[in-house]
Every structure is written in C-alpha cells, then in structure tokens.
Design a protein around this motif. Structure first.
Motif, PDB file in Angstrom:
ATOM      1  N   UNK A 152       3.106  31.365  49.929  1.00 27.87           N
ATOM      2  CA  UNK A 152       2.858  30.923  51.317  1.00 27.87           C
ATOM      3  C   UNK A 152       2.594  29.430  51.366  1.00 27.87           C
ATOM      4  N   UNK A 153       1.788  28.964  50.431  1.00 26.09           N
ATOM      5  CA  UNK A 153       1.482  27.526  50.387  1.00 26.09           C
ATOM      6  C   UNK A 153       2.759  26.725  50.165  1.00 26.09           C
ATOM      7  N   UNK A 154       3.619  27.216  49.266  1.00 33.59           N
ATOM      8  CA  UNK A 154       4.876  26.510  48.995  1.00 33.59           C
ATOM      9  C   UNK A 154       5.767  26.472  50.243  1.00 33.59           C
ATOM     10  N   UNK A 155       5.700  27.553  51.007  1.00 35.07           N
ATOM     11  CA  UNK A 155       6.461  27.593  52.258  1.00 35.07           C
ATOM     12  C   UNK A 155       6.010  26.530  53.249  1.00 35.07           C
ATOM     13  N   UNK A 156       4.697  26.389  53.383  1.00 29.87           N
ATOM     14  CA  UNK A 156       4.159  25.335  54.258  1.00 29.87           C
ATOM     15  C   UNK A 156       4.562  23.954  53.761  1.00 29.87           C
ATOM     16  N   UNK A 157       4.521  23.778  52.451  1.00 27.76           N
ATOM     17  CA  UNK A 157       4.880  22.463  51.914  1.00 27.76           C
ATOM     18  C   UNK A 157       6.354  22.159  52.151  1.00 27.76           C
ATOM     19  N   UNK A 158       7.169  23.213  52.170  1.00 23.13           N
ATOM     20  CA  UNK A 158       8.578  23.022  52.483  1.00 23.13           C
ATOM     21  C   UNK A 158       8.740  22.542  53.938  1.00 23.13           C
ATOM     22  N   UNK A 159       7.942  23.100  54.832  1.00 24.60           N
ATOM     23  CA  UNK A 159       7.960  22.648  56.231  1.00 24.60           C
ATOM     24  C   UNK A 159       7.557  21.181  56.323  1.00 24.60           C
ATOM     25  N   UNK A 160       6.560  20.826  55.536  1.00 22.17           N
ATOM     26  CA  UNK A 160       6.120  19.428  55.497  1.00 22.17           C
ATOM     27  C   UNK A 160       7.256  18.526  55.000  1.00 22.17           C
ATOM     28  N   UNK A 161       7.936  18.976  53.927  1.00 24.33           N
ATOM     29  CA  UNK A 161       9.056  18.208  53.368  1.00 24.33           C
ATOM     30  C   UNK A 161      10.141  17.991  54.431  1.00 24.33           C
ATOM     31  N   UNK A 162      10.442  19.057  55.166  1.00 22.65           N
ATOM     32  CA  UNK A 162      11.457  18.947  56.229  1.00 22.65           C
ATOM     33  C   UNK A 162      11.033  17.931  57.286  1.00 22.65           C
ATOM     34  N   UNK A 163       9.764  17.997  57.669  1.00 21.21           N
ATOM     35  CA  UNK A 163       9.259  17.071  58.692  1.00 21.21           C
ATOM     36  C   UNK A 163       9.353  15.633  58.191  1.00 21.21           C
ATOM     37  N   UNK A 164       9.018  15.414  56.925  1.00 21.23           N
ATOM     38  CA  UNK A 164       9.084  14.059  56.364  1.00 21.23           C
ATOM     39  C   UNK A 164      10.527  13.553  56.355  1.00 21.23           C
ATOM     40  N   UNK A 165      11.461  14.440  56.000  1.00 24.92           N
ATOM     41  CA  UNK A 165      12.865  14.015  55.956  1.00 24.92           C
ATOM     42  C   UNK A 165      13.410  13.733  57.355  1.00 24.92           C
ATOM     43  N   UNK A 166      12.819  14.376  58.358  1.00 26.95           N
ATOM     44  CA  UNK A 166      13.320  14.203  59.727  1.00 26.95           C
ATOM     45  C   UNK A 166      12.673  13.037  60.455  1.00 26.95           C
ATOM     46  N   UNK A 167      11.653  12.438  59.855  1.00 27.31           N
ATOM     47  CA  UNK A 167      10.945  11.390  60.602  1.00 27.31           C
ATOM     48  C   UNK A 167      11.854  10.189  60.879  1.00 27.31           C
ATOM     49  N   UNK A 168      11.812   9.688  62.105  1.00 21.07           N
ATOM     50  CA  UNK A 168      12.623   8.498  62.421  1.00 21.07           C
ATOM     51  C   UNK A 168      12.109   7.236  61.725  1.00 21.07           C
ATOM     52  N   UNK A 169      10.951   7.347  61.059  1.00 18.67           N
ATOM     53  CA  UNK A 169      10.375   6.160  60.410  1.00 18.67           C
ATOM     54  C   UNK A 169      10.734   6.057  58.924  1.00 18.67           C
ATOM     55  N   UNK A 170      11.600   6.961  58.472  1.00 19.65           N
ATOM     56  CA  UNK A 170      11.936   6.958  57.037  1.00 19.65           C
ATOM     57  C   UNK A 170      12.415   5.593  56.547  1.00 19.65           C
ATOM     58  N   UNK A 171      13.382   5.049  57.274  1.00 19.96           N
ATOM     59  CA  UNK A 171      13.959   3.773  56.847  1.00 19.96           C
ATOM     60  C   UNK A 171      12.888   2.678  56.781  1.00 19.96           C
ATOM     61  N   UNK A 172      12.053   2.665  57.822  1.00 17.45           N
ATOM     62  CA  UNK A 172      10.989   1.656  57.862  1.00 17.45           C
ATOM     63  C   UNK A 172      10.033   1.829  56.668  1.00 17.45           C
ATOM     64  N   UNK A 173       9.690   3.078  56.388  1.00 20.60           N
ATOM     65  CA  UNK A 173       8.780   3.354  55.272  1.00 20.60           C
ATOM     66  C   UNK A 173       9.388   2.919  53.944  1.00 20.60           C
TER      67      UNK A 173
END
Ligand code: ZN
Length: 571
Positions: free
Chosen positions: A84-105
């Motif tokens: 379950x924890x790994x599943x939540x972390x996968x959601x977090x990973x998806x959110x990080x990849x989708x952030x519009x600030x990736x390039x800036x970061x």
C-alpha cells in the motif's frame, strides 16, 4: 554514541503514512511555484526516511531473534502494508512527473534531472492493471522459496539443508564431492515436476504483465523493474560477447591447470568448487582476531575508513555469531533516520567470514559515506551493479592486509579470490542469457529450457562437464539458482560489478593510493550519477564497450601467474 541495540523503535502506522502522503501528493498537484514542489518533496523524503527506518529496524530485530513476538508482529505488519505504501509513493511519483515546474526545478539545479529520469523508469515498471499479477507472482515465488528452504538432502545418513550439503562439494576428496553432487541432483529430481511447474507459471505471469503494459515480452519490463538507467539488452549483448571472447578462453585455460594440480583427468562440475588439493584457505583466528585485523586494516587504509570502522564497532553494528533463533543468512542494511549501517552474518570458520568485514563492510561504508547526500532517498546508492561495485572492490582493496587474516595462506587466498572472480563472469553470463532466452520464448517446454541451458554451458564453460551427474546433466543447474525464480534479471549486475572491481584491483597493483582515492570518489556519489558515468570518472572502462575485457584478462592472468609462482616457491 548510541549503540544499535539502543536505537528507539516506533511504528509508523499505515494510517499515519497514508494521511501524510496524501497531503504531500495534493501539495505537489496544487503547487503554484517550484518552491512549493520542493517543500512537498522534502516532506516526502522525510516521511520515507521514517518509514524505511521503522521497517528496517523491525526486520533487523526480528532477524537477530526470530522468536521475539513483538518484532515478529512488527515485521509481519510491514510485510502486509508495504505494498500500500509503495502504491502511494507511485502516486507521488506520477504527481512529480506531471508538475509544470519540472523544467524549472531541473534548470535551477534544485533537483537533478536523474531524479526525474529514475521516476520515469519506475513508472514504466508498474501499472495498476498488473497489480493482481504481481500478487500472484509473489505467491508463486514464495512457494518456490519455501520448497527450496524446506528441501532436505540425505547425505551419509544425515538430512541436510542445501548450504550444509554444499560444504562437502569443497572436500579435497573427490569421491565425497561426487557423492554430494549426486545427492543434490537426485533430490532436485524428486521435485522436478514442481521446479518445472513453478517456473513455467512465473514465466507466463511475467509475460502476461509485460504484454498488458504494451511490451513485446518480459525482457524490457524486467530491465525497468531493475531500475536500469544507463544500459539495456543491447549493451548486455555486447558485454556477453566480451566475456565470450576474452574471459572464457582464459578461465578455461586456468581451470584446466587447476584440474591438473588437483589430479583429475576430466574437469567435472563437482571439481569446480575446489582450487587447492589440500583444501581452500581458512582464516587463522575466530571472531576476535577477524575484527582486530579489520580494525587495523581500515585504519591503515585511510583516515575515513578508520573513522568508519570505529563508528561501526562503537555502535555495535555487527551481529555475526550463529545462535539459536537467529536468522541463518547474512545482509547489510541501514537505518537512514539514524545514519546507521548494520551487518548481520553467521560466522562459520570459512573464508566467507572475512567477506563480512570486506564485502559487507564495503556496502556499509557506502551507506555511511552517502548518508547525507541530497538525493539519497530518491536515488539510493545507485543500481545493484553500482552497489556491488562498492562491496566487491573493497574485497580487493583489502588484499594487502590478507596476511592479518590468513597468515601464511594469504597468497593462496588471493589466488583463489581472483580465480573465483574471473570464473564467475562466464557463469553469471549464462544465468542472465538463459533468462533472456526464456522470456523471449515464453512458450518453451521444460525440455526446451533445459536444452537452452546446456547450450549456454557448452558455449561459456566448455571446460567442465556435467556428464554422469544425475539430473544436473540434463541442463537443470538453474533450478537451484534462486535469483532466476525470485528476482529476474538481477544477476548480470554482479558480473558488471565484478568487471569494475577487477579493474580497481589491477589499478591498485600499479598505484594503490590513487586507485583507492578514485574508488572512494566513485562510492561517495552513490546514485547521483549512472554507473557508466561513474566508471568513466574513475578512469575505468565500461564493460559495454567492445573489447573492454581484453586488458582485464591479460593483466589478471599475469597477476595470477605471479601469485602462483609465489605459492610454489613457498611449498
Ligand atoms: Zn553485496
């Protein structure tokens, strides 16, 4: 300094984890600036550190006393909720990849691009549509693990677990070795339906997962699951060619010479675990002597390794004595919230005891050096091949100190160590390529799989024969190579690491201090650079370049001959 036994343990409940991570995921999704994403990411990393520390600490306390009901329950708890924890972390990973600030970061240097690349690979390795298949895969893997753990081998009136039986495979007496392998083969044969059946199930489950995710077969998915960032099947193909061309003939020649010294006409599988007619070198002293030698060695090696070993000893971060209710294997782990590595082993009086303070300590030294690195939560200490380079190279950097462990036998130990390292490359290559072939041909029958193994043995280990050994002669050696069932494609990593470690050994023969400095630099960066970049920076050749192993083979042979003549002079 706090001892490992005194480190406070506190359960991080799934409910608390879920609540906090959901908040973090929302923060990433709704962030209105790069800073807001960074704040959420920092919070996530802190949460992961607390989670991993609780999980690792409970497992360690369980393994040092499997009869402790409290830590057994804690371990079971994490086993149950971790997916379950790994599943939540996968959601977090998806959110990080989708952030519009990736390039800036990435461009501002707030987060290095490799972090996002590793997130992408993680996402390619898992998908909600295969969760049920993964559960089934785990179930079948457990069946195999239990089958192997429970298998008893009847040898000379005693029922032995496989590791105990394999001690006889190292006997200087050939008839004893032969008998041990016959028992091994016959016992496996009695379970051959299960061994073939479980593997067949695993191949089909894995193939199904790959196809659901749109891959041609499991090979591609298997590589993503290993988190590989700098090589794929094409690079491994080149590596295989390098082994075939430069290592196979050398190992064949050296092993044939060993066979002659052992006095055997034809080199058979059961002659392969022994290198010296009088038996392999063993450490001179027990636990106290080994630790005293290790402490002196690390102090002499460098200031930072001296500080490291003192820290490990002062915090009592080794548990190496066999005792009732202690788990029988060995591992190196760490408790990230406390920046504390820990090593568990079961000393048994063989050369393997020394590996604990060289190989396992190499892993621990990497954990110790990278504990405060900025990306250690996301990138760890790197891929498996990188981690094993840390440990296998440390075994070689310990060479000048082997007299402290083996006394007069030190030279024989070095010879055995280097020959074993070289001999491992063809074997590891067989294990890896067998898996590639199997997953490219998921509908092969058990007979076709066995034929593929036999062909690979003939190709990569033409100098040994399996003839006359019941069952194993059919091409079934892989059925007790547990990685093949349990952790697909996790094996070539050892070979890749071994080629890096061998290069560090050869460099250390020319200029020890310079080689050691390059090694510490390699290790200190953990996973912040990919394996091939780390090698290049250390002045080592990538195993994926054509001809990369030619020089390794030549220089290793020269070194072995030098060691051999030293041994002969003494005798
Ligand atoms: Zn290791």
């Amino acid at each position: 300094m706090q001892k490992v036994s005194q480190l406070p343990y506190q359960r991080v409940s799934m409910e608390a984890f879920a609540q906090e991570i959901q908040g973090i995921i929302t923060q990433v999704k709704e962030a209105s600036s790069a800073q807001a994403v960074m704040a959420a990411r920092d919070q996530c990393n802190q949460l992961v550190i607390r989670w991993q520390t609780a999980e690792a600490l409970s497992y360690m306390r369980y393994s040092i006393n499997t009869a402790d009901p409290f830590y057994l329950a804690e371990k079971d708890y994490y086993d149950e909720v971790d997916p379950q924890a790994q599943n939540y972390l996968l959601e977090y990973t998806k959110a990080m990849l989708a952030t519009p600030f990736r390039q800036e970061l990435e461009e501002s240097g707030a987060i290095i691009p490799l972090v996002f690349r590793s997130f992408e690979v993680e996402l390619k390795s898992i998908s909600p549509e295969i969760i049920e298949d993964m559960v089934e895969e785990n179930r079948v893997v457990s069946q195999y693990s239990q089958l192997m753990a429970g298998m008893e081998f009847e040898f000379r009136g005693e029922k032995l677990p496989r590791p105990m039986l394999m001690k006889y495979a190292k006997s200087p007496d050939r008839a004893t070795r032969k008998e041990a392998y016959e028992v091994l083969g016959r016992t496996l044969q009695a379970h051959s339906d299960q061994l073939d059946g479980l593997f067949d199930q695993l191949v089909h489950i894995r193939d199904r997962m790959a196809k659901k995710m749109g891959y041609q077969n499991f090979v591609e998915l298997g590589y993503y699951r290993m988190g590989r960032l700098c090589y794929g099947p094409e690079e491994v193909k080149q590596f295989r060619e390098n082994v075939r061309r430069d290592i196979v003939p050398l190992v064949a020649k050296l092993r044939t010479e060993v066979g002659e010294r052992l006095g055997v006409d034809t080199l058979r599988l059961y002659d392969y675990d022994l290198i010296f007619p009088q038996g392999d070198p063993v450490p001179q002293g027990g636990k106290e002597a080994i630790f005293a030698a290790a402490q002196a060695m690390y102090h002499d090696m460098s200031q930072e390794t001296g500080k490291f070993i003192d820290f490990m000893l002062e915090t009592e971060a080794f548990d190496v004595e066999s005792r009732k209710n202690k788990w029988g294997g060995g591992y190196c782990t760490s408790f990230p919230a406390y920046h504390q590595p820990f090593i568990l082993a079961n000393f048994n009086g063989t050369a393997g005891d020394v590996d604990v303070v060289t190989h396992e300590a190499g892993h621990a030294f990497a954990d110790y050096k990278t504990a405060e690195n900025p990306y250690v939560v996301e990138l760890g200490i790197g891929g498996m091949e990188t981690a094993e380079t840390h440990s296998m190279s440390m075994e070689f950097f310990a060479w000048p100190y082997m007299e402290r462990f083996f006394g007069d036998d030190a030279q024989r130990y070095r010879y055995m160590h280097l020959l074993d390292a070289l001999s491992f490359l063809p074997y590891g290559t067989i294990v890896d390529d067998f898996q590639r072939q199997v997953y490219e041909n998921p509908d092969w029958t058990p007979e076709e799989r066995k034929a593929a193994w036999r062909a690979l043995e003939a190709d990569f280990r033409p100098h040994i024969t399996f003839d006359g050994i019941p069952y194993l002669e059919e091409g079934t050696r892989w059925q007790y190579q547990m990685h093949i069932y349990e952790t697909p494609f996790y094996y070539i990593d050892y070979c890749l690491a071994q080629t890096a470690a061998l290069q560090f050994l050869l460099e250390s023969q020319k200029d020890y201090d310079d080689a050691f400095r390059r090694y510490v630099h390699f290790l200190s960066q953990g996973g912040e650079k990919v394996f091939t970049d780390l090698l290049q920076e250390a002045g080592l050749r990538s195993p994926f370049q054509e001809g990369a192993l030619r020089q390794v083979a030549q220089e290793s042979e020269t070194l072995l001959r030098k060691l051999q003549s030293g041994i002969e002079k003494k005798a």
